[in-house]
Design a protein around this motif. Structure first.
Motif, PDB file in Angstrom:
ATOM      1  N   ALA A 195     -22.197  18.042   4.386  1.00 50.28           N
ATOM      2  CA  ALA A 195     -22.537  18.226   5.802  1.00 50.28           C
ATOM      3  C   ALA A 195     -21.926  17.088   6.603  1.00 50.28           C
ATOM      4  O   ALA A 195     -22.189  15.924   6.324  1.00 50.28           O
ATOM      5  N   THR A 196     -21.086  17.425   7.583  1.00 46.53           N
ATOM      6  CA  THR A 196     -20.330  16.389   8.279  1.00 46.53           C
ATOM      7  C   THR A 196     -20.633  16.283   9.769  1.00 46.53           C
ATOM      8  O   THR A 196     -20.434  15.214  10.348  1.00 46.53           O
ATOM      9  N   ALA A 197     -21.082  17.363  10.402  1.00 49.38           N
ATOM     10  CA  ALA A 197     -21.261  17.300  11.852  1.00 49.38           C
ATOM     11  C   ALA A 197     -22.262  18.334  12.330  1.00 49.38           C
ATOM     12  O   ALA A 197     -22.463  19.376  11.693  1.00 49.38           O
ATOM     13  N   ILE A 198     -22.907  18.016  13.452  1.00 55.65           N
ATOM     14  CA  ILE A 198     -23.745  18.974  14.176  1.00 55.65           C
ATOM     15  C   ILE A 198     -22.901  19.523  15.318  1.00 55.65           C
ATOM     16  O   ILE A 198     -22.432  18.762  16.164  1.00 55.65           O
ATOM     17  N   TRP A 199     -22.668  20.835  15.341  1.00 51.43           N
ATOM     18  CA  TRP A 199     -21.808  21.391  16.387  1.00 51.43           C
ATOM     19  C   TRP A 199     -22.606  21.966  17.557  1.00 51.43           C
ATOM     20  O   TRP A 199     -22.078  22.111  18.651  1.00 51.43           O
ATOM     21  N   ILE A 200     -23.888  22.259  17.333  1.00 51.77           N
ATOM     22  CA  ILE A 200     -24.768  22.648  18.432  1.00 51.77           C
ATOM     23  C   ILE A 200     -26.207  22.491  17.937  1.00 51.77           C
ATOM     24  O   ILE A 200     -26.465  22.571  16.729  1.00 51.77           O
ATOM     25  N   SER A 201     -27.124  22.243  18.850  1.00 51.74           N
ATOM     26  CA  SER A 201     -28.526  22.074  18.470  1.00 51.74           C
ATOM     27  C   SER A 201     -29.405  22.738  19.513  1.00 51.74           C
ATOM     28  O   SER A 201     -29.302  22.434  20.708  1.00 51.74           O
ATOM     29  N   PHE A 202     -30.282  23.643  19.062  1.00 50.85           N
ATOM     30  CA  PHE A 202     -31.166  24.382  19.955  1.00 50.85           C
ATOM     31  C   PHE A 202     -32.613  23.919  19.783  1.00 50.85           C
ATOM     32  O   PHE A 202     -33.051  23.597  18.676  1.00 50.85           O
ATOM     33  N   GLU A 203     -33.335  23.909  20.882  1.00 51.73           N
ATOM     34  CA  GLU A 203     -34.777  23.676  20.858  1.00 51.73           C
ATOM     35  C   GLU A 203     -35.499  25.019  20.808  1.00 51.73           C
ATOM     36  O   GLU A 203     -35.057  25.999  21.414  1.00 51.73           O
ATOM     37  N   PHE A 204     -36.620  25.048  20.105  1.00 58.06           N
ATOM     38  CA  PHE A 204     -37.438  26.255  20.029  1.00 58.06           C
ATOM     39  C   PHE A 204     -38.889  25.960  20.375  1.00 58.06           C
ATOM     40  O   PHE A 204     -39.780  26.711  20.020  1.00 58.06           O
ATOM     41  N   GLU A 205     -39.115  24.850  21.071  1.00 58.43           N
ATOM     42  CA  GLU A 205     -40.479  24.469  21.427  1.00 58.43           C
ATOM     43  C   GLU A 205     -40.946  25.268  22.648  1.00 58.43           C
ATOM     44  O   GLU A 205     -40.239  25.359  23.638  1.00 58.43           O
ATOM     45  N   ARG A 206     -42.134  25.826  22.554  1.00 58.10           N
ATOM     46  CA  ARG A 206     -42.689  26.603  23.669  1.00 58.10           C
ATOM     47  C   ARG A 206     -44.209  26.532  23.618  1.00 58.10           C
ATOM     48  O   ARG A 206     -44.803  26.266  22.562  1.00 58.10           O
ATOM     49  N   GLY A 207     -44.808  26.767  24.733  1.00 59.91           N
ATOM     50  CA  GLY A 207     -46.254  26.734  24.818  1.00 59.91           C
ATOM     51  C   GLY A 207     -46.903  27.953  24.187  1.00 59.91           C
ATOM     52  O   GLY A 207     -46.236  28.958  23.901  1.00 59.91           O
ATOM     53  N   ALA A 208     -48.225  27.873  23.998  1.00 60.76           N
ATOM     54  CA  ALA A 208     -48.958  28.968  23.361  1.00 60.76           C
ATOM     55  C   ALA A 208     -48.949  30.234  24.210  1.00 60.76           C
ATOM     56  O   ALA A 208     -49.109  31.340  23.697  1.00 60.76           O
ATOM     57  N   ASP A 209     -48.761  30.082  25.536  1.00 59.96           N
ATOM     58  CA  ASP A 209     -48.796  31.236  26.425  1.00 59.96           C
ATOM     59  C   ASP A 209     -47.416  31.846  26.653  1.00 59.96           C
ATOM     60  O   ASP A 209     -47.262  32.759  27.463  1.00 59.96           O
TER      61      ASP A 209
ATOM     62  N   ILE B 162     -44.235  34.172  26.301  1.00 58.42           N
ATOM     63  CA  ILE B 162     -44.066  35.567  25.886  1.00 58.42           C
ATOM     64  C   ILE B 162     -42.728  35.791  25.200  1.00 58.42           C
ATOM     65  O   ILE B 162     -42.429  36.895  24.752  1.00 58.42           O
ATOM     66  N   LEU B 163     -41.910  34.730  25.098  1.00 53.64           N
ATOM     67  CA  LEU B 163     -40.591  34.863  24.482  1.00 53.64           C
ATOM     68  C   LEU B 163     -40.717  34.921  22.964  1.00 53.64           C
ATOM     69  O   LEU B 163     -41.556  34.239  22.372  1.00 53.64           O
ATOM     70  N   PRO B 164     -39.885  35.748  22.297  1.00 54.61           N
ATOM     71  CA  PRO B 164     -39.870  35.763  20.827  1.00 54.61           C
ATOM     72  C   PRO B 164     -39.496  34.383  20.288  1.00 54.61           C
ATOM     73  O   PRO B 164     -38.776  33.616  20.929  1.00 54.61           O
ATOM     74  N   GLY B 165     -39.978  34.064  19.100  1.00 59.00           N
ATOM     75  CA  GLY B 165     -39.771  32.743  18.524  1.00 59.00           C
ATOM     76  C   GLY B 165     -38.328  32.402  18.249  1.00 59.00           C
ATOM     77  O   GLY B 165     -37.973  31.225  18.154  1.00 59.00           O
ATOM     78  N   TRP B 166     -37.449  33.419  18.095  1.00 58.40           N
ATOM     79  CA  TRP B 166     -36.049  33.146  17.753  1.00 58.40           C
ATOM     80  C   TRP B 166     -35.197  32.820  18.977  1.00 58.40           C
ATOM     81  O   TRP B 166     -34.026  32.433  18.830  1.00 58.40           O
ATOM     82  N   ILE B 167     -35.750  32.943  20.173  1.00 60.19           N
ATOM     83  CA  ILE B 167     -34.980  32.647  21.390  1.00 60.19           C
ATOM     84  C   ILE B 167     -35.088  31.152  21.705  1.00 60.19           C
ATOM     85  O   ILE B 167     -36.189  30.622  21.858  1.00 60.19           O
ATOM     86  N   PRO B 168     -33.963  30.432  21.802  1.00 63.22           N
ATOM     87  CA  PRO B 168     -34.017  28.991  22.094  1.00 63.22           C
ATOM     88  C   PRO B 168     -34.583  28.724  23.484  1.00 63.22           C
ATOM     89  O   PRO B 168     -34.449  29.535  24.403  1.00 63.22           O
ATOM     90  N   THR B 169     -35.221  27.563  23.620  1.00 65.22           N
ATOM     91  CA  THR B 169     -35.745  27.165  24.920  1.00 65.22           C
ATOM     92  C   THR B 169     -34.877  26.089  25.572  1.00 65.22           C
ATOM     93  O   THR B 169     -35.133  25.698  26.708  1.00 65.22           O
ATOM     94  N   GLY B 170     -33.884  25.612  24.857  1.00 64.17           N
ATOM     95  CA  GLY B 170     -33.004  24.583  25.404  1.00 64.17           C
ATOM     96  C   GLY B 170     -31.929  24.199  24.410  1.00 64.17           C
ATOM     97  O   GLY B 170     -31.941  24.621  23.252  1.00 64.17           O
TER      98      GLY B 170
END
Length: 306
Positions: free
Chosen positions: A272-286, A288-296
């Motif tokens: 493993a040599t590099a990170i080419w992109i990094s997504f956040e998946f943190e969201r509040g309990a309320d 309505i977005l599916p868990g696989w959709i990035p938040t940032g």
């Protein structure tokens, strides 16, 4: 899953390539012969529409010729040069986070065919501290990512959450290396948590390779689950030849060599040599977005892996 995808790519590449060759050397000349015969049987010149219909490529041939260059390029790139991987768990925190997409150098440790994984070209061997992707020894269908701690012939000891390494004694040397404690220094506490418990972040000097690890100060050491190497005490391992001992940087949240043993050299996929992109998946309990959709997107994480 990765092995099945590799097989799928190879089969699609071979299939589309064979269809293209069959058309180039056999089917296309046959269509030209039909055109010449029809042209000879007709008074005057054949209408353009009739000519196009006689020499038109079948759907399968047209599709194969279109996808073959692209799929062949992807197969070669993914099998022998670079392959993207997604980090699915937190076992390599803080070095790698869930949502990181990394590039793995497939030729760093030699080249293998993508289906049977027979090695046909040697290159470098893993170094201590390398972050490697490998086929999980207990289920080769699964890819794991960990850090190389012990090289062939090394003695590794992990007790009371402290790491000790005794490098291999090379033949012909007058004095063998002694068992060395891997030094650590506190970086911070509380940046990362596990089940609500703040984790202790340490800077670890892995005999010259510096990287960060995480320790859960409230979690005991699960000695009874450790891999028991014959002739060794619990928490002590000697790495066999052509094998490697690996651990996750998130020491209390990693199923690694401490629990199942060693990684055979033939199981290595790449470095493993590099990170080419990094997504956040943190969201509040309320949310309505599916868990696989990035938040940032964490643009600050793009770059090399330490």
């Amino acid at each position: 899953m990765a092995a099945m995808f590799s097989l799928f790519l190879v089969l699609i590449t071979l299939g589309s390539g064979l269809i293209w060759l069959l058309d180039h050397f056999y089917l296309a000349p046959k269509r030209q012969e039909k055109l010449a015969f029809a042209d000879g049987q007709t008074e005057g010149e054949l209408p353009e529409e009739a000519k196009e219909k006689l020499v038109a490529e079948p759907w399968l041939v047209e599709t194969s010729k279109s996808i073959f260059p692209v799929i062949a390029f992807v197969t070669i790139l993914r099998s022998f040069l670079w392959e993207p991987f997604q980090i699915p768990s937190g076992s390599m925190m803080p070095t790698l986070l869930v949502g990181d997409f990394i590039l793995v150098n497939k030729h760093e440790y030699g080249l293998r065919d993508p289906v049977f994984r027979h090695k046909f070209w040697d290159n470098e061997l893993p170094s201590r501290g390398d972050v490697v992707v490998f086929k999980y020894p207990e289920d080769p269908r699964v890819d794991y990512i960990k850090r190389v701690i012990g090289l062939p012939g090394d003695k590794v000891v992990y007790r009371n959450k402290e790491l000790f390494i005794q490098p291999k004694c090379e033949a012909g040397v007058e004095k063998c290396p002694e068992l060395q404690r891997v030094n650590t220094a506190k970086v911070n506490s509380g940046q990362f948590k596990q089940d609500g418990t703040p984790l202790l972040r340490l800077k670890e000097d892995l005999l010259g390779v510096n990287h960060d690890t995480l320790i859960n100060p409230r979690r005991g050491e699960p000695l009874r689950y450790y891999y028991q190497q014959p002739g060794r005490t619990t928490g002590e391992w000697v790495v066999p030849e052509n094998h490697y001992f690996v651990m996750g940087d998130n020491r209390d949240n990693s199923t690694d060599g401490r629990f199942w043993g060693f990684v055979p050299e033939e199981n290595l996929v790449g470095k493993a040599t590099a990170i080419w992109i990094s997504f956040e998946f943190e969201r509040g309990a309320d949310s309505i977005l599916p868990g696989w959709i990035p938040t940032g997107v964490r643009f600050n994480r793009v770059g090399g892996i330490q």
